[in-house]
Design a protein around this motif. Structure first.
Motif, mmCIF file in Angstrom:
data_model
loop_
_atom_site.group_PDB
_atom_site.id
_atom_site.type_symbol
_atom_site.label_atom_id
_atom_site.label_comp_id
_atom_site.label_asym_id
_atom_site.label_seq_id
_atom_site.Cartn_x
_atom_site.Cartn_y
_atom_site.Cartn_z
ATOM 1 N N PHE A 1 0.862 -1.242 0.127
ATOM 2 C CA PHE A 1 0.106 0.084 0.119
ATOM 3 C C PHE A 1 0.792 1.201 0.044
ATOM 4 O O PHE A 1 1.797 1.410 0.974
ATOM 5 N N ILE A 2 0.678 2.299 -0.906
ATOM 6 C CA ILE A 2 1.352 3.394 -0.878
ATOM 7 C C ILE A 2 0.204 4.594 -1.143
ATOM 8 O O ILE A 2 -0.911 4.504 -1.660
ATOM 9 N N THR A 3 0.584 5.856 -0.641
ATOM 10 C CA THR A 3 -0.328 6.833 -0.976
ATOM 11 C C THR A 3 0.141 7.516 -2.286
ATOM 12 O O THR A 3 1.020 7.096 -2.810
ATOM 13 N N PRO A 4 -0.875 8.448 -2.764
ATOM 14 C CA PRO A 4 -0.676 8.941 -4.237
ATOM 15 C C PRO A 4 0.705 9.864 -3.970
ATOM 16 O O PRO A 4 1.557 9.735 -4.995
ATOM 17 N N GLU A 5 1.090 10.272 -2.864
ATOM 18 C CA GLU A 5 2.258 11.183 -2.758
ATOM 19 C C GLU A 5 3.418 10.295 -2.824
ATOM 20 O O GLU A 5 4.470 10.642 -3.429
#
Length: 557
Positions: free
Chosen positions: A161-165
């Protein structure tokens, strides 16, 4: 030479009227789009109060279940509406959403892959998504050992999981006016994370993988089926299938039915195999300023190990498709004819005529009451005009490694011949390997009673037409039983009988799963009068369907 036209007063009036209409329409549509957050969603089907034709049995299907079943993950799904416009991947990282999820089966939108890791890009915390152990695994071949079970548990190297940033830091532009280093795999992808161990087998490939995939894909899109031949579905097409752990031979069975079935059911499907997936991995294996990713528009992701961590598959029937079908049944998203578009596509490819294709519809009086031709006229049932045909097909395995005692086979064949001669029924005693694929498909399309020793030939039941008397009779070595064809028969809306010599079982009173010595042998006994009695009573209506996996019927007026 250019021609010009002088506008008249009539033209001016028409232009003024057109502008006024556009203004009024814009105001109206603006109100509607504000109300629905920019999307206008029209539900094109309905459920009637009397449309439920069957209930899923509550609790275990058998007594020999494992303790502490894995909890279901339904509440952890983001049921966001499918995107209406293509994202601007050059400058944005559209977030990953899940349309539908059950253990081993997930439909993603905007899924990413880089260096072999699948990435969920989201501003929501990972805890708002299903635990990845119910989505994926390491893809290793399955062995029933604690070490292997542990080795198949997924890690962040499999799904992260990663954020858009964070996605922008990884794959964003290198220059202020540059573009993201993400390349889109457009369309709809079926991504299979199963090992080839379970792909090169007709039953596991067609009656588990494809059966579950179509149920979940059509159910996730709340698809309806047009209640008239050719019974087309509203489910969107799948454009490619990727077998991430199988080579070009790893998804094909020896008799060749896997490719026959896949190509006939989905003729436009592009197939990628392990080497193609490794190409995609290799092309994104760089790091730093050279890092890049693949973006998948929409993905039906399936994983066998993850399905076995679910309650239905792992503790009840050991069939991966069960997680998909039971989930969509609970959601009310499977129409009664949900499998019919696939079944008919394969049968038409095999040369089966339209009259044979419609056997099930003609026999279903309730369905026929709602079926209409394109001109609006209703199709009348033929049951009042003629007695329903009874076609009995006995798939003999006498030349295979698992078969009946020779004397019992001869006695059974004679008893079936005597019964059919007396009743005026059609009997076919065949060795499937001696028939062409087209001949097998044509025969099974007409079959109402299918019987044989536990074996791959019974997989053909997924091409049978479910009539009120359709049934599968499976013969086992005494003490032996497996759910393969039992559960699949019920999922198809038909009746299954497990025969152990002179005794038979049917749902919900089933024997325990068992593989005693002799299960795989050539001395399987059967008492012919027991089989004959089952057939006669089934056709006479004394052994009706009960507690079957029968989806809702959305055939409206």
């Amino acid at each position: 030479m250019a021609f010009t036209r002088t506008r008249t007063l009539r033209d001016a009036v028409l232009i003024l009227l057109g502008a006024t209409c556009m203004h009024l329409a814009s105001n109206f549509m603006g109100t509607v789009t504000d109300k629905f957050s920019g999307d206008i969603i029209v539900n094109t089907h309905f459920n009637s109060p009397d449309s439920i034709v069957g209930e899923l049995p509550d609790g275990p299907l058998n007594a020999n279940t494992n303790p502490d079943p894995v909890p279901h993950q339904d509440l952890l799904v983001h049921n966001f509406s499918p995107s209406q416009t293509r994202p601007d991947l050059d400058h944005e990282f559209p977030e990953t959403t899940i349309m539908s999820h059950a253990p081993g089966w997930t439909v993603f939108e905007n899924l990413y892959m880089s260096n072999g890791t699948l990435f969920i890009v989201s501003s929501h915390p990972p805890s708002s998504f299903p635990d990845i152990q119910y989505i994926t695994s390491t893809g290793l071949a399955a062995e029933n050992t604690p070490e292997n079970i542990a080795a198949r548990m997924p890690t962040s190297a499999n799904m992260d999981f990663i954020t858009p940033e964070q996605a922008r830091d990884r794959w964003g532009p290198l220059e202020p006016e540059g573009k993201n280093r993400v390349w889109s795999v457009e369309g709809n992808t079926f991504l299979v994370n199963d090992p080839s161990q379970f792909l090169d087998h007709y039953y596991h490939f067609c009656a588990e993988l494809l059966l579950g995939a179509w149920a979940f894909w059509s159910g996730a899109h709340d698809a309806i089926v047009e209640p008239y031949s050719p019974l087309e579905t509203s489910a969107p097409p799948l454009h490619r299938a990727i077998f991430a752990h199988a080579d070009v031979h790893g998804w094909r069975d020896r008799p060749g039915f896997n490719s026959y079935f896949l190509r006939s059911a989905f003729p436009s499907l592009t197939v990628e195999v392990q080497s193609d997936w490794e190409d995609r991995i290799q092309s994104t294996s760089a790091s730093g300023m050279h890092a890049r990713a693949w973006h998948f528009d929409k993905v039906l992701f399936t994983d066998r190990s993850a399905a076995f961590r679910g309650q239905v598959c792992g503790t009840q029937v050991q069939r991966t498709a069960a997680e998909a079908i039971h989930h969509m049944h609970r959601e009310g998203n499977l129409t009664k004819l949900w499998w019919e578009p696939v079944r008919r596509a394969v049968l038409r490819f095999g040369g089966v005529d339209e009259d044979t294709l419609d056997v099930g519809l003609r026999a279903d009086v309730n369905a026929m009451a709602h079926v209409k031709k394109p001109d609006g006229q209703k199709i009348s049932s033929s049951l009042s005009a003629r007695k329903q045909d009874v076609v009995i097909t006995y798939i003999s395995r006498q030349g295979a490694r698992r078969h009946l005692v020779e004397e019992d086979h001869d006695a059974l064949a004679q008893a079936l011949e005597d019964m059919c001669l007396l009743k005026g029924w059609e009997l076919n005693i065949v060795m499937a390997e001696r028939l062409t694929k087209d001949e097998q498909v044509e025969l099974i399309a007409r079959t109402t009673i299918l019987l044989g020793v536990h074996g791959n030939g019974l997989t053909h039941l997924i091409l049978m037409s479910p009539t009120p008397i359709s049934a599968v009779i499976e013969m086992f070595y005494p003490g032996g039983f497996a759910h393969d064809y039992e559960w699949t028969t019920r999922a198809m809306g038909m009746k299954h009988f497990a025969v152990q010599n002179d005794t038979y079982f049917t749902h919900p009173n089933l024997p325990w799963v068992g593989y005693p010595e002799g299960f795989q042998g050539t001395k399987i006994p059967v008492y012919a009068p027991t089989v004959v009695k089952i057939i006669e009573e089934r056709v006479a209506g004394y052994l009706p369907n009960s507690e079957l996996l029968m989806p809702i019927n959305r055939l409206g007026d």
